[in-house]
Design an enzyme around this catalytic site. Structure first.
Site, PDB file in Angstrom:
ATOM      1  N   ASP A  30       0.850  -1.197   0.000  1.00  0.00           N
ATOM      2  CA  ASP A  30       0.000   0.000   0.000  1.00  0.00           C
ATOM      3  C   ASP A  30       0.888   1.251   0.000  1.00  0.00           C
ATOM      4  O   ASP A  30       1.847   1.336   0.776  1.00  0.00           O
ATOM      5  CB  ASP A  30      -0.915  -0.020   1.238  1.00  0.00           C
ATOM      6  CG  ASP A  30      -2.033   1.004   1.150  1.00  0.00           C
ATOM      7  OD1 ASP A  30      -3.198   0.602   1.200  1.00  0.00           O
ATOM      8  OD2 ASP A  30      -1.735   2.217   1.032  1.00  0.00           O
ATOM      9  N   ILE A  31       0.555   2.220  -0.861  1.00  0.00           N
ATOM     10  CA  ILE A  31       1.363   3.436  -1.008  1.00  0.00           C
ATOM     11  C   ILE A  31       1.173   4.387   0.194  1.00  0.00           C
ATOM     12  O   ILE A  31       2.004   5.257   0.433  1.00  0.00           O
ATOM     13  CB  ILE A  31       1.022   4.158  -2.340  1.00  0.00           C
ATOM     14  CG1 ILE A  31       2.165   5.047  -2.796  1.00  0.00           C
ATOM     15  CG2 ILE A  31      -0.264   4.956  -2.234  1.00  0.00           C
ATOM     16  CD1 ILE A  31       3.333   4.290  -3.337  1.00  0.00           C
ATOM     17  N   ASN A  86     -13.064  -3.203   2.690  1.00  0.00           N
ATOM     18  CA  ASN A  86     -14.127  -2.195   2.691  1.00  0.00           C
ATOM     19  C   ASN A  86     -14.968  -2.284   1.427  1.00  0.00           C
ATOM     20  O   ASN A  86     -14.426  -2.459   0.329  1.00  0.00           O
ATOM     21  CB  ASN A  86     -13.507  -0.791   2.769  1.00  0.00           C
ATOM     22  CG  ASN A  86     -12.702  -0.575   4.036  1.00  0.00           C
ATOM     23  OD1 ASN A  86     -13.038  -1.117   5.085  1.00  0.00           O
ATOM     24  ND2 ASN A  86     -11.636   0.195   3.947  1.00  0.00           N
ATOM     25  N   HIS A  92     -15.934   3.201   3.924  1.00  0.00           N
ATOM     26  CA  HIS A  92     -14.541   3.654   3.781  1.00  0.00           C
ATOM     27  C   HIS A  92     -13.821   3.098   2.571  1.00  0.00           C
ATOM     28  O   HIS A  92     -12.584   3.094   2.539  1.00  0.00           O
ATOM     29  CB  HIS A  92     -13.722   3.361   5.050  1.00  0.00           C
ATOM     30  CG  HIS A  92     -14.195   4.129   6.245  1.00  0.00           C
ATOM     31  ND1 HIS A  92     -13.854   5.456   6.469  1.00  0.00           N
ATOM     32  CD2 HIS A  92     -15.009   3.781   7.251  1.00  0.00           C
ATOM     33  CE1 HIS A  92     -14.436   5.875   7.567  1.00  0.00           C
ATOM     34  NE2 HIS A  92     -15.156   4.879   8.069  1.00  0.00           N
ATOM     35  N   GLN A  93     -14.564   2.612   1.570  1.00  0.00           N
ATOM     36  CA  GLN A  93     -13.875   2.191   0.346  1.00  0.00           C
ATOM     37  C   GLN A  93     -13.537   3.433  -0.474  1.00  0.00           C
ATOM     38  O   GLN A  93     -14.420   4.263  -0.764  1.00  0.00           O
ATOM     39  CB  GLN A  93     -14.755   1.242  -0.488  1.00  0.00           C
ATOM     40  CG  GLN A  93     -14.036   0.699  -1.719  1.00  0.00           C
ATOM     41  CD  GLN A  93     -14.884  -0.315  -2.500  1.00  0.00           C
ATOM     42  OE1 GLN A  93     -16.085  -0.423  -2.293  1.00  0.00           O
ATOM     43  NE2 GLN A  93     -14.246  -1.035  -3.391  1.00  0.00           N
ATOM     44  N   HIS A  99     -10.476  -5.153  -2.784  1.00  0.00           N
ATOM     45  CA  HIS A  99      -9.129  -5.336  -2.240  1.00  0.00           C
ATOM     46  C   HIS A  99      -9.192  -5.690  -0.765  1.00  0.00           C
ATOM     47  O   HIS A  99     -10.075  -5.230  -0.039  1.00  0.00           O
ATOM     48  CB  HIS A  99      -8.245  -4.095  -2.442  1.00  0.00           C
ATOM     49  CG  HIS A  99      -8.851  -2.819  -1.947  1.00  0.00           C
ATOM     50  ND1 HIS A  99      -9.825  -2.136  -2.647  1.00  0.00           N
ATOM     51  CD2 HIS A  99      -8.625  -2.090  -0.819  1.00  0.00           C
ATOM     52  CE1 HIS A  99     -10.156  -1.041  -1.985  1.00  0.00           C
ATOM     53  NE2 HIS A  99      -9.458  -0.996  -0.864  1.00  0.00           N
ATOM     54  N   PHE A 100      -8.260  -6.519  -0.349  1.00  0.00           N
ATOM     55  CA  PHE A 100      -8.068  -6.863   1.058  1.00  0.00           C
ATOM     56  C   PHE A 100      -6.804  -6.152   1.537  1.00  0.00           C
ATOM     57  O   PHE A 100      -5.777  -6.217   0.875  1.00  0.00           O
ATOM     58  CB  PHE A 100      -7.883  -8.377   1.242  1.00  0.00           C
ATOM     59  CG  PHE A 100      -9.147  -9.166   1.063  1.00  0.00           C
ATOM     60  CD1 PHE A 100      -9.622  -9.470  -0.205  1.00  0.00           C
ATOM     61  CD2 PHE A 100      -9.855  -9.601   2.171  1.00  0.00           C
ATOM     62  CE1 PHE A 100     -10.788 -10.198  -0.370  1.00  0.00           C
ATOM     63  CE2 PHE A 100     -11.027 -10.330   2.018  1.00  0.00           C
ATOM     64  CZ  PHE A 100     -11.493 -10.630   0.743  1.00  0.00           C
ATOM     65  N   HIS A 101      -6.910  -5.493   2.695  1.00  0.00           N
ATOM     66  CA  HIS A 101      -5.723  -4.920   3.338  1.00  0.00           C
ATOM     67  C   HIS A 101      -5.176  -5.958   4.322  1.00  0.00           C
ATOM     68  O   HIS A 101      -5.944  -6.550   5.095  1.00  0.00           O
ATOM     69  CB  HIS A 101      -6.089  -3.703   4.189  1.00  0.00           C
ATOM     70  CG  HIS A 101      -6.677  -2.537   3.460  1.00  0.00           C
ATOM     71  ND1 HIS A 101      -5.963  -1.405   3.187  1.00  0.00           N
ATOM     72  CD2 HIS A 101      -7.928  -2.308   2.975  1.00  0.00           C
ATOM     73  CE1 HIS A 101      -6.736  -0.520   2.567  1.00  0.00           C
ATOM     74  NE2 HIS A 101      -7.941  -1.049   2.431  1.00  0.00           N
TER      75      HIS A 101
HETATM   76  P1  5GP Z   1      -9.781   1.605   0.738  1.00  0.00           P
HETATM   77  O1  5GP Z   1     -10.084   2.768   1.639  1.00  0.00           O
HETATM   78  O2  5GP Z   1     -10.440   1.740  -0.625  1.00  0.00           O
HETATM   79  O3  5GP Z   1     -10.112   0.274   1.393  1.00  0.00           O
HETATM   80  O4  5GP Z   1      -8.224   1.587   0.554  1.00  0.00           O
HETATM   81  C1  5GP Z   1      -7.557   1.959  -0.621  1.00  0.00           C
HETATM   82  C2  5GP Z   1      -6.072   1.856  -0.370  1.00  0.00           C
HETATM   83  O5  5GP Z   1      -5.386   1.998  -1.602  1.00  0.00           O
HETATM   84  C3  5GP Z   1      -5.514   2.933   0.570  1.00  0.00           C
HETATM   85  O6  5GP Z   1      -4.924   2.314   1.715  1.00  0.00           O
HETATM   86  C4  5GP Z   1      -4.480   3.674  -0.275  1.00  0.00           C
HETATM   87  O7  5GP Z   1      -3.320   4.040   0.440  1.00  0.00           O
HETATM   88  C5  5GP Z   1      -4.171   2.658  -1.369  1.00  0.00           C
HETATM   89  N1  5GP Z   1      -3.759   3.259  -2.621  1.00  0.00           N
HETATM   90  C6  5GP Z   1      -4.405   4.283  -3.281  1.00  0.00           C
HETATM   91  N2  5GP Z   1      -3.742   4.570  -4.408  1.00  0.00           N
HETATM   92  C7  5GP Z   1      -2.681   3.728  -4.483  1.00  0.00           C
HETATM   93  C8  5GP Z   1      -1.647   3.555  -5.450  1.00  0.00           C
HETATM   94  O8  5GP Z   1      -1.550   4.238  -6.469  1.00  0.00           O
HETATM   95  N3  5GP Z   1      -0.736   2.572  -5.193  1.00  0.00           N
HETATM   96  C9  5GP Z   1      -0.802   1.785  -4.088  1.00  0.00           C
HETATM   97  N4  5GP Z   1       0.141   0.841  -3.937  1.00  0.00           N
HETATM   98  N5  5GP Z   1      -1.781   1.915  -3.161  1.00  0.00           N
HETATM   99  C10 5GP Z   1      -2.703   2.890  -3.358  1.00  0.00           C
END
Ligand code: 5GP
Length: 139
Positions: A30-31, A86, A92-93, A99-101
């Site tokens: 994650d970035i 999410n 919070h998506q 995607h899974f964190h």
């Molecule tokens: P969400 O809130 O949708 O569950 O999480 C999205 C995740 O994607 C966030 O933790 C965010 O840091 C990550 N993310 C967003 N853009 C990028 C990207 O360009 N590259 C990477 N590796 N992660 C990203």
């Protein structure tokens, strides 16, 4: 063609720090990490939310998630972690591709902070009807 940031990563148009790939799944760092080792595991299928995912993609994700968790633990040396998934903006998506964190929790100041609401009461009559409705919807 779906065109969010993860679709661009899947097409190789945006770089990522890849940790795993097979025919159905890609995993990368994650970035915006909540802790060192914060990893995202995504299906190659373009589904927005988990309920929209095909059985094949779901099975492929389920097969590798624990393996990637083990690898994150080994590489970070962190024993505790959260898996977060999410669905929808209210939940919070932010990126509309499933995607899974995997988020290591090395201490109370790093990783996922969970604000758990106090538990509600359970109505057994409503619970019984609801369980029947969900079971019927699965069938
Ligand atoms: P969400 O809130 O949708 O569950 O999480 C999205 C995740 O994607 C966030 O933790 C965010 O840091 C990550 N993310 C967003 N853009 C990028 C990207 O360009 N590259 C990477 N590796 N992660 C990203």
């Amino acid at each position: 063609m779906a065109d969010n940031i993860f679709d661009k990563i899947l097409r190789g148009e945006i770089p990522c720090h890849k940790v795993y790939e097979d025919d159905h799944v890609l995993a990368f760092l994650d970035i915006g990490p909540l802790s060192r080792g914060h990893t995202l595991v995504i299906p190659k299928e373009s589904a927005v939310t988990l309920d929209a995912l095909s059985d094949d993609s779901a099975a492929a994700l389920g097969r590798v998630l624990p393996r990637i968790c083990r690898a994150v633990k080994k590489a970070t040396g962190c024993e505790d972690f959260n898996v977060l998934q999410n669905n929808g903006a209210l939940a919070h998506q932010a990126v509309f591709h499933v995607h899974f964190h995997i988020i290591p929790r090395p201490d109370s100041s790093q990783g996922l902070g969970v604000g758990w609401r106090s538990a509600g009461t359970f109505d057994h009559a409503d619970g019984a009807a609801l369980a029947r409705a969900i079971a019927a919807a699965i069938a």
